[in-house]
Design a protein around this motif. Structure first.
Motif, PDB file in Angstrom:
ATOM      1  N   ILE A 141      -7.320   3.658  -5.247  1.00 48.37           N
ATOM      2  CA  ILE A 141      -8.393   4.373  -4.557  1.00 48.37           C
ATOM      3  C   ILE A 141      -7.993   5.843  -4.708  1.00 48.37           C
ATOM      4  N   HIS A 160     -12.699  10.781  -3.922  1.00 47.14           N
ATOM      5  CA  HIS A 160     -12.395   9.553  -4.666  1.00 47.14           C
ATOM      6  C   HIS A 160     -13.519   8.522  -4.595  1.00 47.14           C
ATOM      7  N   ALA A 161     -14.557   8.806  -3.793  1.00 45.78           N
ATOM      8  CA  ALA A 161     -15.609   7.800  -3.591  1.00 45.78           C
ATOM      9  C   ALA A 161     -16.876   8.157  -4.363  1.00 45.78           C
ATOM     10  N   VAL A 177      -1.746  -1.535  -3.546  1.00 49.02           N
ATOM     11  CA  VAL A 177      -2.784  -0.512  -3.421  1.00 49.02           C
ATOM     12  C   VAL A 177      -2.124   0.854  -3.612  1.00 49.02           C
ATOM     13  N   GLN A 198      -9.902  -1.515  -8.464  1.00 51.77           N
ATOM     14  CA  GLN A 198     -10.291  -0.410  -7.586  1.00 51.77           C
ATOM     15  C   GLN A 198     -10.665  -0.971  -6.221  1.00 51.77           C
ATOM     16  N   VAL A 199     -10.440  -0.165  -5.187  1.00 54.98           N
ATOM     17  CA  VAL A 199     -10.932  -0.493  -3.852  1.00 54.98           C
ATOM     18  C   VAL A 199     -11.708   0.711  -3.336  1.00 54.98           C
ATOM     19  N   GLN A 200     -12.776   0.433  -2.656  1.00 54.09           N
ATOM     20  CA  GLN A 200     -13.561   1.489  -2.018  1.00 54.09           C
ATOM     21  C   GLN A 200     -13.911   1.065  -0.595  1.00 54.09           C
ATOM     22  N   HIS A 213       0.874  -1.198   0.000  1.00 54.79           N
ATOM     23  CA  HIS A 213       0.000   0.000   0.000  1.00 54.79           C
ATOM     24  C   HIS A 213       0.897   1.230   0.000  1.00 54.79           C
ATOM     25  N   GLU A 265      -3.067   4.705  -3.152  1.00 55.81           N
ATOM     26  CA  GLU A 265      -4.108   5.580  -2.598  1.00 55.81           C
ATOM     27  C   GLU A 265      -3.787   7.048  -2.887  1.00 55.81           C
ATOM     28  N   CYS A 266      -4.744   7.710  -3.482  1.00 58.72           N
ATOM     29  CA  CYS A 266      -4.700   9.174  -3.693  1.00 58.72           C
ATOM     30  C   CYS A 266      -3.391   9.679  -4.286  1.00 58.72           C
TER      31      CYS A 266
END
Ligand code: KIV
Length: 265
Positions: A204, A231-232, A181, A213-215, A138, A183-184
């Motif tokens: 994400i 992002h959601a 992962v 994708q992960v949410q 991550h 993230e941002c």
């Protein structure tokens, strides 16, 4: 649906088939996510904020994460379940990290662990993988580093930072992580990292070109209150539906309508 395994991740990327991951913290949600055909259930340390009412992920402990992961496994016995290693369960020393990661597999029947970090966690990833523990890495915005980062900020915006993230992603792949992962980070960087790796990236807030994708479950289902991160996307308003249902229940009890004959013995 056939359970995916670690070896299917790279194959799915090579076949250009997107991977879908969602967070899951309890048995009923895990059951629903599995029935919906979600590929991967992440027992994220975001449980701290989404479920436990905490302000950050920092306070989460191994025992608490195991508790939630066991529930997820009971709800979704055939799903690929990823255990999110909580803050300071893997950073202090390698032996402790190995023992903690092993608990995720032995006690909670997780399929893999996830940990945050760049090049500095590569030696640990190598050790975990050679001990038989699959690792999802991550990078980018790492919520366990929120104090050091000075808040939840998009990462990799400068050329220098982007180059560092790309280089570290390659080191993570080399160390043996089966997925990463992101993230941002800017979408263009998400694309570049994804194209530079054999392992899939799961984004994400990192653009549509990631391999999956992960949410956060509570964001997509509308259970997280009024705030929705950029992002959601909210696919349902379950919070409002639940509130209306509970209001109706309370009204019926007060009016003497519930329980009726059908609910009585
Ligand atoms: O804890 C979590 O939910 C996560 C995802 C946001 C990737 O780490």
């Amino acid at each position: 649906m056939k359970k995916i395994s670690v070896s299917t991740f790279a194959k799915r990327k090579a076949a250009n088939e997107k991977l879908v991951m969602v967070t899951s913290y309890d048995a009923p949600a895990a059951r629903i996510a599995a029935s919906a055909g979600i590929d991967i259930l992440l027992v994220g340390d975001s449980v701290a904020m989404t479920v436990l009412g905490l302000a950050s992920t920092i306070p989460m402990t191994m025992d608490e994460m195991l508790h939630h992961t066991k529930a997820v496994r009971r709800g979704a016995p055939d799903s690929f379940v990823v255990f999110d290693m909580p803050f300071m369960s893997y950073q202090a020393d390698t032996a402790e990290a190995l023992r903690n990661a092993a608990r995720a597999l032995k006690e909670a029947d997780a399929d893999a662990v996830k940990l945050e970090g760049g090049a500095e966690v590569a030696p640990l990833i190598r050790q975990l993988v050679s001990s038989g523990i699959p690792v999802m890495a991550h990078m980018g915005l790492m919520p366990q580093h929120v104090q050091a980062l000075g808040g939840y900020k998009v990462q990799g915006k400068t050329e220098e930072d982007a180059a560092r993230l790309l280089a570290e992603a390659k080191i993570i792949e080399e160390a043996g992580a089966f997925a990463l992962v992101l993230e941002c980070i800017p979408a263009s960087l998400g694309k570049k990292i994804t194209e530079s790796l054999r392992i899939p990236t799961i984004g994400i807030g990192s653009g549509a070109d990631c391999s999956g994708q992960v949410q956060v479950l509570h964001d997509v289902l509308g259970l997280g209150g009024d705030f929705l991160p950029r992002h959601a996307k909210r696919y349902a308003e379950l919070g409002k539906i639940a509130e209306n249902a509970l209001k109706q229940y309370a009204d019926e009890v007060k009016a003497g309508v519930f329980p009726g004959d059908a609910n009585s013995f």
